[in-house]
Write a protein that holds these residues in place. Structure first.
Motif, mmCIF file in Angstrom:
data_model
loop_
_atom_site.group_PDB
_atom_site.id
_atom_site.type_symbol
_atom_site.label_atom_id
_atom_site.label_comp_id
_atom_site.label_asym_id
_atom_site.label_seq_id
_atom_site.Cartn_x
_atom_site.Cartn_y
_atom_site.Cartn_z
ATOM 1 N N ALA A 97 -0.083 6.068 -3.648
ATOM 2 C CA ALA A 97 0.558 5.262 -4.690
ATOM 3 C C ALA A 97 1.341 4.098 -4.107
ATOM 4 N N ALA A 98 1.088 3.796 -2.825
ATOM 5 C CA ALA A 98 1.825 2.734 -2.135
ATOM 6 C C ALA A 98 1.232 1.367 -2.467
ATOM 7 N N PRO A 99 1.959 0.280 -2.131
ATOM 8 C CA PRO A 99 1.436 -1.074 -2.371
ATOM 9 C C PRO A 99 0.119 -1.308 -1.632
ATOM 10 N N PRO A 100 -0.695 -2.243 -2.109
ATOM 11 C CA PRO A 100 -2.007 -2.505 -1.490
ATOM 12 C C PRO A 100 -1.942 -2.802 0.008
ATOM 13 N N LEU A 101 -0.868 -3.460 0.463
ATOM 14 C CA LEU A 101 -0.766 -3.787 1.885
ATOM 15 C C LEU A 101 -0.695 -2.535 2.747
ATOM 16 N N VAL A 102 0.017 -1.520 2.260
ATOM 17 C CA VAL A 102 0.117 -0.263 3.010
ATOM 18 C C VAL A 102 -1.258 0.400 3.090
ATOM 19 N N LEU A 103 -1.978 0.395 1.973
ATOM 20 C CA LEU A 103 -3.316 0.970 1.949
ATOM 21 C C LEU A 103 -4.267 0.185 2.848
ATOM 22 N N LEU A 104 -4.095 -1.138 2.890
ATOM 23 C CA LEU A 104 -4.925 -1.971 3.763
ATOM 24 C C LEU A 104 -4.669 -1.634 5.224
ATOM 25 N N ALA A 105 -3.395 -1.463 5.587
ATOM 26 C CA ALA A 105 -3.044 -1.174 6.975
ATOM 27 C C ALA A 105 -3.632 0.169 7.419
ATOM 28 N N TYR A 106 -3.389 1.215 6.630
ATOM 29 C CA TYR A 106 -3.902 2.538 6.994
ATOM 30 C C TYR A 106 -5.425 2.611 6.869
ATOM 31 N N GLY A 107 -5.950 2.015 5.798
ATOM 32 C CA GLY A 107 -7.390 2.055 5.592
ATOM 33 C C GLY A 107 -8.145 1.304 6.675
ATOM 34 N N GLY A 108 -7.667 0.099 7.014
ATOM 35 C CA GLY A 108 -8.331 -0.682 8.052
ATOM 36 C C GLY A 108 -8.316 0.017 9.395
ATOM 37 N N GLU A 109 -7.156 0.549 9.769
ATOM 38 C CA GLU A 109 -7.057 1.240 11.055
ATOM 39 C C GLU A 109 -7.910 2.500 11.066
ATOM 40 N N GLY A 110 -7.900 3.246 9.947
ATOM 41 C CA GLY A 110 -8.687 4.471 9.878
ATOM 42 C C GLY A 110 -10.186 4.214 10.002
ATOM 43 N N ARG A 134 -23.955 -4.194 15.493
ATOM 44 C CA ARG A 134 -23.492 -4.086 14.102
ATOM 45 C C ARG A 134 -22.258 -3.188 14.008
ATOM 46 N N LEU A 135 -22.261 -2.078 14.740
ATOM 47 C CA LEU A 135 -21.119 -1.165 14.732
ATOM 48 C C LEU A 135 -19.864 -1.859 15.279
ATOM 49 N N GLN A 136 -20.039 -2.626 16.340
ATOM 50 C CA GLN A 136 -18.900 -3.324 16.935
ATOM 51 C C GLN A 136 -18.348 -4.390 15.993
ATOM 52 N N ARG A 137 -19.218 -5.084 15.298
ATOM 53 C CA ARG A 137 -18.779 -6.117 14.355
ATOM 54 C C ARG A 137 -18.003 -5.490 13.186
ATOM 55 N N LEU A 138 -18.537 -4.418 12.616
ATOM 56 C CA LEU A 138 -17.853 -3.743 11.509
ATOM 57 C C LEU A 138 -16.514 -3.170 11.964
ATOM 58 N N SER A 139 -16.509 -2.608 13.160
ATOM 59 C CA SER A 139 -15.281 -2.039 13.720
ATOM 60 C C SER A 139 -14.215 -3.114 13.906
ATOM 61 N N ALA A 140 -14.627 -4.261 14.423
ATOM 62 C CA ALA A 140 -13.682 -5.364 14.656
ATOM 63 C C ALA A 140 -13.108 -5.891 13.342
ATOM 64 N N TRP A 141 -13.939 -5.996 12.320
ATOM 65 C CA TRP A 141 -13.454 -6.457 11.014
ATOM 66 C C TRP A 141 -12.428 -5.478 10.430
ATOM 67 N N ALA A 142 -12.729 -4.181 10.525
ATOM 68 C CA ALA A 142 -11.793 -3.173 10.009
ATOM 69 C C ALA A 142 -10.475 -3.228 10.770
ATOM 70 N N GLU A 143 -10.562 -3.385 12.088
ATOM 71 C CA GLU A 143 -9.340 -3.473 12.908
ATOM 72 C C GLU A 143 -8.515 -4.694 12.519
ATOM 73 N N LEU A 144 -9.178 -5.833 12.348
ATOM 74 C CA LEU A 144 -8.478 -7.065 11.997
ATOM 75 C C LEU A 144 -7.780 -6.945 10.643
ATOM 76 N N LEU A 145 -8.479 -6.401 9.654
ATOM 77 C CA LEU A 145 -7.872 -6.230 8.334
ATOM 78 C C LEU A 145 -6.670 -5.286 8.392
ATOM 79 N N GLY A 146 -6.805 -4.236 9.192
ATOM 80 C CA GLY A 146 -5.689 -3.314 9.357
ATOM 81 C C GLY A 146 -4.468 -3.998 9.943
ATOM 82 N N TYR A 147 -4.682 -4.885 10.911
ATOM 83 C CA TYR A 147 -3.555 -5.600 11.521
ATOM 84 C C TYR A 147 -2.940 -6.614 10.560
ATOM 85 N N VAL A 148 -3.755 -7.224 9.731
ATOM 86 C CA VAL A 148 -3.210 -8.150 8.723
ATOM 87 C C VAL A 148 -2.216 -7.409 7.826
#
Length: 243
Positions: A97-110, A134-148
């Motif tokens: 139930a947290a703000p979207p940014l919190v979900l983005l941080a945990y979701g991206g890192e996960g 392809r796996l490395q590209r998807l992984s990098a995008w998820a990591e970047l979004l998590g850091y944002v």
């Protein structure tokens, strides 16, 4: 103002008089942590990469050994973080139930840690090699979004801390021993938060380089290695102080 007989005052005074912690016992506790060993490996990897990128030219044999070491340590880190995504899954569930940014941080890192397991399997030869890019590209995008998400959250937390510190400083005329201790504690937390933001920015810089295939400034091996080493040193400092 807190009196000398205040239990909190006595506790703070006792902590101030406590003898320094035994180094080897502290080191044992640090190395028992997954993150402790992981960050030591990270320091080794990016120190080797920086030596290759910024140092004087090495003899071919020494350069080949250092490159092999850097690559092996990178693969070891991926194996060592096996299952680490579970902590983000649990954090995500707790923050449903947290703000979207919190979900983005945990979701991206996960998602990043989850995909990194398959990157490891592909690099280790168990999965087909053609899946790796392809796996490395998807992984990098998820990591970047998590850091944002993480950086944005921490900047907001820093603003709140700075506001609280300013309020405590303005009230110095009526501030007692307990308030002074609260101010020092808050200043220490603010410093750690600032270091954490620097670490996230350094890691985000590397993730952005992976997403863009290292084009332009992001392709500088020296800058990338320096960012990785800076991130590893800050994380090591935080983990050492927390164990």
């Amino acid at each position: 103002m807190a009196s000398v007989s205040d239990p909190r005052t006595r506790k703070a005074a006792a902590a101030a008089r406590a003898p320094p912690r035994d180094f080897l016992a502290h080191l044992e506790a640090y190395l028992a942590r997954r993150d402790g060993v992981d960050k030591l490996l990270k320091i080794s990897r990016y120190a080797a990469r920086l030596a290759l990128a910024a140092g004087p030219p090495l003899p071919p044999a020494a350069s080949a050994r250092l490159k092999s070491f850097e690559s092996s340590v990178g693969l070891s880190r991926k194996a060592f973080r096996l299952g680490k995504f579970v902590q983000d899954v649990n954090a995500f569930r707790a923050a449903a139930a947290a703000p979207p940014l919190v979900l983005l941080a945990y979701g991206g890192e996960g998602v990043y840690y989850f995909l990194e397991q398959f990157v490891w399997l592909a690099k280790a030869g168990l999965l087909p090699a053609h899946l790796l890019p392809r796996l490395q590209r998807l992984s990098a995008w998820a990591e970047l979004l998590g850091y944002v998400g993480s950086i944005t959250i921490k900047l907001k937390e820093m603003a709140k801390m700075e506001s609280s510190i300013k309020t405590l400083r303005l009230n110095k005329e009526v501030r007692g021993e307990e308030e002074d201790e609260a101010l020092r504690t808050l200043q220490g937390k603010l410093l750690l938060k600032r270091l954490s933001v620097v670490q996230d920015v350094a890691d985000a810089f590397m993730a952005l380089g992976d997403v863009t295939d290292g084009k332009g400034l992001l392709g500088s091996s020296t800058l990338t290695a320096s960012a990785g080493l800076l991130s590893a040193l800050i994380s090591t400092h935080k983990n050492w102080n927390s164990c």
